[in-house]
Design an enzyme around this catalytic site. Structure first.
Site, PDB file in Angstrom:
ATOM      1  N   GLU A  55       2.322  -3.856  11.363  1.00 45.12           N
ATOM      2  CA  GLU A  55       1.631  -2.579  11.201  1.00 45.12           C
ATOM      3  C   GLU A  55       2.246  -1.507  12.095  1.00 45.12           C
ATOM      4  O   GLU A  55       2.534  -1.761  13.269  1.00 45.12           O
ATOM      5  CB  GLU A  55       0.146  -2.725  11.550  1.00 45.12           C
ATOM      6  CG  GLU A  55      -0.614  -3.748  10.717  1.00 45.12           C
ATOM      7  CD  GLU A  55      -1.031  -3.223   9.356  1.00 45.12           C
ATOM      8  OE1 GLU A  55      -0.799  -2.022   9.090  1.00 45.12           O
ATOM      9  OE2 GLU A  55      -1.587  -4.009   8.572  1.00 45.12           O
ATOM     10  N   GLU A  84       1.541   4.008   2.702  1.00 43.93           N
ATOM     11  CA  GLU A  84       2.084   3.582   3.990  1.00 43.93           C
ATOM     12  C   GLU A  84       3.606   3.709   3.942  1.00 43.93           C
ATOM     13  O   GLU A  84       4.361   2.734   3.998  1.00 43.93           O
ATOM     14  CB  GLU A  84       1.615   2.165   4.303  1.00 43.93           C
ATOM     15  CG  GLU A  84       0.095   2.096   4.460  1.00 43.93           C
ATOM     16  CD  GLU A  84      -0.482   0.694   4.434  1.00 43.93           C
ATOM     17  OE1 GLU A  84       0.293  -0.279   4.519  1.00 43.93           O
ATOM     18  OE2 GLU A  84      -1.719   0.558   4.323  1.00 43.93           O
ATOM     19  N   HIS A 131       3.637  -2.756   6.843  1.00 43.87           N
ATOM     20  CA  HIS A 131       2.487  -1.894   6.521  1.00 43.87           C
ATOM     21  C   HIS A 131       2.358  -0.753   7.535  1.00 43.87           C
ATOM     22  O   HIS A 131       3.127  -0.645   8.491  1.00 43.87           O
ATOM     23  CB  HIS A 131       1.196  -2.715   6.558  1.00 43.87           C
ATOM     24  CG  HIS A 131       0.998  -3.596   5.376  1.00 43.87           C
ATOM     25  ND1 HIS A 131       0.202  -3.261   4.300  1.00 43.87           N
ATOM     26  CD2 HIS A 131       1.502  -4.826   5.097  1.00 43.87           C
ATOM     27  CE1 HIS A 131       0.228  -4.236   3.408  1.00 43.87           C
ATOM     28  NE2 HIS A 131       1.005  -5.207   3.874  1.00 43.87           N
ATOM     29  N   HIS A 180       0.872  -1.176   0.000  1.00 43.52           N
ATOM     30  CA  HIS A 180       0.000   0.000   0.000  1.00 43.52           C
ATOM     31  C   HIS A 180       0.911   1.228   0.000  1.00 43.52           C
ATOM     32  O   HIS A 180       1.541   1.538   1.008  1.00 43.52           O
ATOM     33  CB  HIS A 180      -0.917  -0.024   1.220  1.00 43.52           C
ATOM     34  CG  HIS A 180      -1.807  -1.222   1.267  1.00 43.52           C
ATOM     35  ND1 HIS A 180      -2.211  -1.816   2.442  1.00 43.52           N
ATOM     36  CD2 HIS A 180      -2.372  -1.950   0.269  1.00 43.52           C
ATOM     37  CE1 HIS A 180      -2.990  -2.850   2.166  1.00 43.52           C
ATOM     38  NE2 HIS A 180      -3.103  -2.949   0.858  1.00 43.52           N
TER      39      HIS A 180
END
Length: 375
Positions: free
Chosen positions: A336, A170, A260, A167
């Site tokens: 994350e 990010e 991410h 993504h």
């Protein structure tokens, strides 16, 4: 000077509705190219030195992850190198940035960008190191290079894979990778030296170069969410995944990490493979052992807050870490990081940023070393 707002540069993204007065600037978040997703912003303001800017994002309440703007502070920079947080408020419908620039030119962004120029410079520095190579895997939809960093000897006992920035918005993910690579190539780092006696690292610093340059949050140039393409990637829609997946099956994998950022949660955490049918109690124990070792290595990492195991059930094998965990039976984690700040160790001036992401990337080497005999 007349106030000017521009976004025609690397990762730039904004729609200007009104900018005739510093006190009443109206903006819209711009959609990803070829996708109905809007969240990322990055733009330059000129001509407002010493004037209080009130910039209202009128469609923030309809953003893809509107909760990402709750308790959030945007970032700003005068030189595109040093970024700091600026006062930001969100009423559930409109997000407003209030800030008075000290100079005639200032940049605002959703998170500290990681430029394509810096990406290429990182690859250049890596390619000069005797322990590393930079391989070309193919081309993206827009024709950019898909590069793989290889650190260590390919015949090494353990194959450790990292991918980042599926993504593209990010950007903390590529900062993480920069910290990881710098530590691996540091001759004075005993953990790295010990690891490279047994391991080879395969690292894709940026899975989505097109989306990064286009200023997309989540998709590539064809509008594909790459982290939903792992079962059936194609040259036309998701060549980035196709080429990386082919290389993975060529090398094999003992540990895998997909890096991410999360818009809403102000914590660093991982999502594992608990939902897989072939996830045994033994694998669960080894996965938890790795997580515990990472917590010991970095106080910025925690496992109290994160995703429920049921979050990705229906489409789980289309996700990188679930696909890899299922097919290779190895440790496979999605890591994350926050767009906001780390609530456990907040820094009001910068929030979570590139330097802190890089430090978290460096610290993952210790739990990898301690977990080698588990895999």
């Amino acid at each position: 000077m007349t106030i000017k707002i521009s976004q025609n540069f690397d990762s730039g993204a904004i729609e200007v509705l009104r900018a005739d007065s510093a006190a009443s600037i109206e903006l819209n978040l711009r959609k990803d190219s070829h996708a109905d997703i809007h969240q990322w912003f990055h733009f330059r303001v000129q001509g407002a030195r010493g004037q209080k800017l009130t910039m209202r994002f009128l469609n923030a309440g309809q953003a893809t992850y509107a909760k990402g703007y709750e308790d959030y502070q945007a970032v700003a920079s005068y030189d595109t190198e040093n970024w700091f947080r600026v006062p930001t408020r969100f009423d559930g419908a409109v997000m407003t940035i209030d800030h008075t620039p000290d100079t005639d030119s200032i940049y605002y962004a959703y998170f500290e960008p990681y430029s394509f120029e810096r990406h290429l410079r990182l690859l250049g520095e890596v390619g000069e190191h005797p322990l590393a190579r930079v391989l070309d895997l193919g081309s993206t939809v827009d024709g950019r290079d898909m590069n793989l960093v290889v650190i260590g000897k390919p015949e090494a006992e353990k194959k450790i894979w990292f991918i980042a920035r599926q993504h593209p918005g990010e950007s903390m993910a590529e900062w993480f990778i920069e910290g990881l690579i710098d530590s691996l190539l540091d001759d004075a780092n005993p953990i790295a030296r010990k690891l490279l006696q047994r391991c080879v690292f395969y690292i894709v610093p940026n899975m989505n170069p097109d989306g990064s340059v286009r200023g997309n949050l989540r998709t590539n140039a064809a509008g594909a969410n790459l982290n939903r393409e792992w079962m059936t990637p194609s040259v036309e829609r998701s060549p980035e995944v196709l080429y990386v997946k082919q290389k993975m099956h060529e090398t094999g994998i003992d540990m895998f990490f997909d890096i991410h950022g999360d818009e809403a949660l102000p914590y660093n955490f991982v999502a594992g493979n608990e939902m897989l049918e072939n996830f045994s109690d033994e694998r669960r124990q080894k996965q938890q052992a790795f997580i515990d070792r990472y917590k010991n290595a970095s106080p910025d990492f925690q496992d109290k807050v994160g995703y429920a195991a049921s979050k990705y059930k229906e489409d789980m094998l289309t996700l990188a870490s679930k696909y890899v965990g299922h097919h290779f039976g190895c440790l496979a984690l999605t890591l994350e990081m926050p767009f906001k700040d780390n609530a456990d160790l907040p820094d009001p001036h910068v929030g979570w940023n590139g330097a802190r992401s890089a430090a978290l990337g460096a610290s993952i080497l210790q739990p990898i070393l301690l977990s080698l005999d588990d895999y």
